[in-house]
Scaffold this motif. Structure first.
Motif, short mmCIF file in Angstrom:
data_model
loop_
_atom_site.label_atom_id
_atom_site.label_comp_id
_atom_site.label_asym_id
_atom_site.label_seq_id
_atom_site.Cartn_x
_atom_site.Cartn_y
_atom_site.Cartn_z
N VAL A 55 0.73 -1.37 0.06
CA VAL A 55 0.04 0.01 0.09
C VAL A 55 0.78 1.31 0.08
N VAL A 56 1.89 1.24 0.96
CA VAL A 56 2.96 2.35 0.91
C VAL A 56 3.42 2.53 -0.30
N PHE A 57 3.97 1.44 -1.07
CA PHE A 57 4.71 1.64 -2.39
C PHE A 57 3.61 2.27 -3.50
N SER A 58 2.60 1.59 -3.54
CA SER A 58 1.81 2.20 -4.42
C SER A 58 1.11 3.63 -4.24
N SER A 59 1.02 3.94 -3.14
CA SER A 59 1.03 5.50 -2.84
C SER A 59 1.98 6.32 -3.18
N LEU A 60 3.29 5.56 -2.98
CA LEU A 60 4.40 6.32 -2.99
C LEU A 60 4.63 6.64 -4.66
N TYR A 61 4.28 5.57 -5.40
CA TYR A 61 4.66 5.62 -7.08
C TYR A 61 3.39 6.65 -7.31
N THR A 62 2.30 6.49 -7.24
CA THR A 62 1.47 7.46 -7.72
C THR A 62 1.67 9.13 -7.40
N SER A 63 2.39 9.10 -6.02
CA SER A 63 2.82 10.62 -5.72
C SER A 63 3.82 11.07 -6.47
N PHE A 64 4.80 10.03 -6.72
CA PHE A 64 6.03 10.47 -7.59
C PHE A 64 5.71 11.06 -8.98
N VAL A 65 4.78 10.13 -9.55
CA VAL A 65 4.22 10.32 -10.87
C VAL A 65 3.57 11.72 -10.98
N ALA A 66 2.65 11.78 -9.97
CA ALA A 66 1.70 13.12 -9.82
C ALA A 66 2.96 14.33 -9.89
N ALA A 67 4.07 14.21 -9.34
CA ALA A 67 4.61 15.09 -9.04
C ALA A 67 5.51 15.48 -10.41
N THR A 68 5.61 14.54 -11.27
CA THR A 68 6.06 14.74 -12.68
C THR A 68 5.27 15.10 -13.84
N ARG A 69 3.80 15.22 -13.58
CA ARG A 69 3.03 15.37 -14.50
C ARG A 69 2.36 16.72 -14.28
N SER A 70 2.53 17.24 -13.20
CA SER A 70 1.68 18.44 -12.92
C SER A 70 2.79 19.56 -12.19
N PRO A 71 2.86 20.90 -12.68
CA PRO A 71 3.59 21.90 -11.80
C PRO A 71 2.81 22.31 -10.62
N LEU A 72 1.71 21.88 -10.38
CA LEU A 72 1.04 22.15 -9.31
C LEU A 72 1.52 21.26 -7.92
N VAL A 73 1.90 20.11 -8.42
CA VAL A 73 2.39 19.37 -7.29
C VAL A 73 4.10 19.19 -7.59
N VAL A 74 4.79 19.87 -6.41
CA VAL A 74 6.12 20.19 -6.42
C VAL A 74 6.85 19.18 -5.62
N GLY A 75 6.51 18.38 -4.93
CA GLY A 75 7.33 17.35 -4.20
C GLY A 75 6.46 16.46 -3.60
N VAL A 76 7.11 15.34 -2.77
CA VAL A 76 6.54 14.39 -2.21
C VAL A 76 7.05 14.09 -0.53
N ASN A 77 6.02 13.73 0.11
CA ASN A 77 6.34 13.54 1.59
C ASN A 77 5.84 12.24 2.16
N ILE A 78 6.24 11.98 3.32
CA ILE A 78 5.53 10.82 3.83
C ILE A 78 5.22 11.26 5.30
N VAL A 79 4.13 10.87 5.97
CA VAL A 79 3.30 11.38 7.00
C VAL A 79 2.91 10.29 7.81
N GLY A 80 2.24 10.79 8.96
CA GLY A 80 1.87 9.74 10.30
C GLY A 80 2.76 9.66 11.39
N PRO A 81 2.25 9.04 12.54
CA PRO A 81 3.04 8.95 13.67
C PRO A 81 3.99 7.98 13.41
N GLU A 82 5.40 8.71 13.52
CA GLU A 82 6.71 8.02 13.33
C GLU A 82 6.86 6.93 14.40
#
Length: 502
Positions: free
Chosen positions: A282-309
């Motif tokens: 689940v983490v990797f699929s969400s991470l993959y879609t986040s990375f791709v989104a950041a390459t396809r739109s100038p509105l998405v300028v980066g990627v993060n990881i969140v939640g209680p560490e």
């Protein structure tokens, strides 16, 4: 006199007033800067800073950017209740395991409720009419008044993260309206740019042809086994039509949300993100879609990881998550990374849990910015890591209010001065201002009153927040130019204020 000499003399004569005007402008700006510095220094002088005057100063101070900002945690409870009322939702007054309901939770389908549920689900008007219930709801949906009734509440970190389960049902009411609301609030405190986390990257769950690739990795998996699982998972996601459509839908949500927000005085961009407390697939699929989104739109300028560490899964899979980031960074090297790391203190996890999170985020994942970075003093070879963060550089997003509440870290226990001493750049940010009931002006005020930097340093922090943003170079320069103008206006205004009595 020869004609060319006449022309030269004329051009010099014409240029002199302009040069004089520029010199006068520069001299005035220098005088305004000096007056502002002196005024600020006077407010900090003495055994107790002049907090009231400093609050005014902080509110007026131009802020370049807020770079660590969670959209859903930024909306105040009062606004969420307005939206719940517009949607016709109600809120349960009691908890009842038999009915499957919990006090203070939102019912999103009131038309389908049983009579038993209807009897204990209050409309928003009824919530507001019951002052006792309303005030208690505020303390459940945010950190409001926590210190006044600490023994009636869960531990601070749980209290903080539990709030999202209450207002989450209404947080997507109208993204565009909400972002314009946040814009108005930002402009009211002289903030020009914001990077917010709106929604996590879409993910795949329990897909037989995909999920086992990563979910069945043994705890002692070799680097080759991990790499093989990541490659196979990546190929599946890249070729899966459903995943590609989910990315297009995700970007459409962000594009619609951002409509009409940017203008000549404010700019908004997004960070895609992934939650760290799910199964590896689940983490990797969400991470993959986040990375791709950041390459396809100038509105998405980066990627993060969140939640209680400190979550069980987050701690168990931390190194695997960093390897996921590293793998995807190789596929998409242009994507910027701002990663929550080191939001931990001694006692929250065993000592060994504090020794590697920031380091792995920097050296394995390739983070450009670190969110929080509180446990830096406990990291293995911390001095060498600080030197590396200075050299690259890796910027730390400092969130004073949330660090004090969630982790109990403030004043001299906070590592902000440690980072400064080692030359590691940092910026001030809000984290979740709706939950914490703060704003960026308050963060600057806290920094000023706790650590007493001079005015030049405070001003530099505002500029650094733009310099270390993920905007492209041309837009970054536009923001700096705006900030130049705003500071010139601010300093002229402060220079004209009556001086505080000595």
């Amino acid at each position: 006199m020869k004609p060319q000499h006449v022309l030269l003399a004329l051009s010099c004569a014409l240029a002199m007033p302009l040069a004089t005007a520029r010199d006068n402008t520069g001299t005035a700006q220098q005088a305004h800067f000096a007056a502002t510095s002196a005024h600020y220094k006077q407010l900090l002088a003495g055994p107790v800073p002049n907090v009231a005057e400093l609050t005014l100063f902080a509110n007026l101070l131009p802020k370049g950017a807020d770079l660590h900002h969670h959209y859903s945690g930024a909306i105040y409870v009062e606004t969420y209740l307005d939206w719940a009322a517009a949607l016709g939702y109600c809120i349960y007054r009691v908890s009842d395991a038999g009915l499957g309901i919990e006090r203070f939770k939102v019912e999103t389908q009131p038309q389908a409720m049983s009579e038993a549920k209807k009897a204990v689900c209050a409309s928003i008007d009824q919530v507001r009419a019951d002052n006792g219930f309303y005030r208690e709801l505020l303390t459940r949906w945010s950190d409001k008044d926590y210190d006044n009734h600490v023994h009636d509440q869960p531990p601070p970190d749980k209290q903080f993260f539990d709030t999202f389960g209450y207002f989450g049902a209404v947080s997507d009411y109208n993204y565009n309206l909400a972002l314009k609301h946040l814009k108005a609030r930002a402009q009211a405190e002289n903030l020009g740019y914001m990077e917010t986390m709106l929604r996590g990257g879409p993910s795949l769950r329990n897909v037989p042809d995909y999920s086992p690739m990563l979910d069945t990795l043994p705890a002692e998996a070799t680097a080759e086994q991990v790499e093989d699982a990541l490659i196979r998972s990546f190929v599946f996601l890249r070729n899966d039509p459903g995943t590609q459509q989910s990315i297009a839908d995700y970007l459409k949500v962000h594009e619609d949300a951002a409509q009409g927000v940017d203008d000549g005085s404010f700019r908004l961009r997004f960070l895609a993100y992934v939650s760290r407390n799910s199964a590896p697939s689940v983490v990797f699929s969400s991470l993959y879609t986040s990375f791709v989104a950041a390459t396809r739109s100038p509105l998405v300028v980066g990627v993060n990881i969140v939640g209680p560490e400190n979550g069980i899964v987050a701690m168990r899979d931390y190194s695997l998550h960093m390897k996921m980031f590293a793998f995807l960074k190789r596929q998409f090297p242009q994507v910027k990374l701002a990663m929550h790391a080191g939001e931990l203190v001694l006692g929250m996890v065993p000592p060994e849990g504090l020794r590697s999170h920031i380091r792995e985020a920097v050296t394995v994942a390739g983070a450009d910015r670190i969110g929080h970075g509180i446990d830096i003093a406990h990291e293995s070879e911390a001095v060498e890591l600080l030197a590396l963060m200075k050299q690259r550089p890796v910027t730390v997003e400092v969130n004073l209010t949330s660090n004090a509440f969630i982790l109990g870290v403030k004043d001299e226990a906070h590592p902000v001065k440690l980072y400064a001493r080692h030359g590691v750049p940092f910026v001030l940010s809000t984290d979740d201002p709706g939950v914490s009931r703060n704003n960026l002006s308050q963060e600057y005020l806290l920094y000023a009153t706790r650590y007493k930097p001079d005015y030049a340093r405070l001003k530099q922090l505002s500029y650094d927040s733009v310099r270390y943003s993920f905007l492209p170079a041309n837009l970054k320069q536009e923001e700096i130019t705006r900030l130049d103008r705003r500071f010139a206006e601010f300093e002229a205004r402060i220079a004209g204020l009556p001086r505080a009595p000595r």
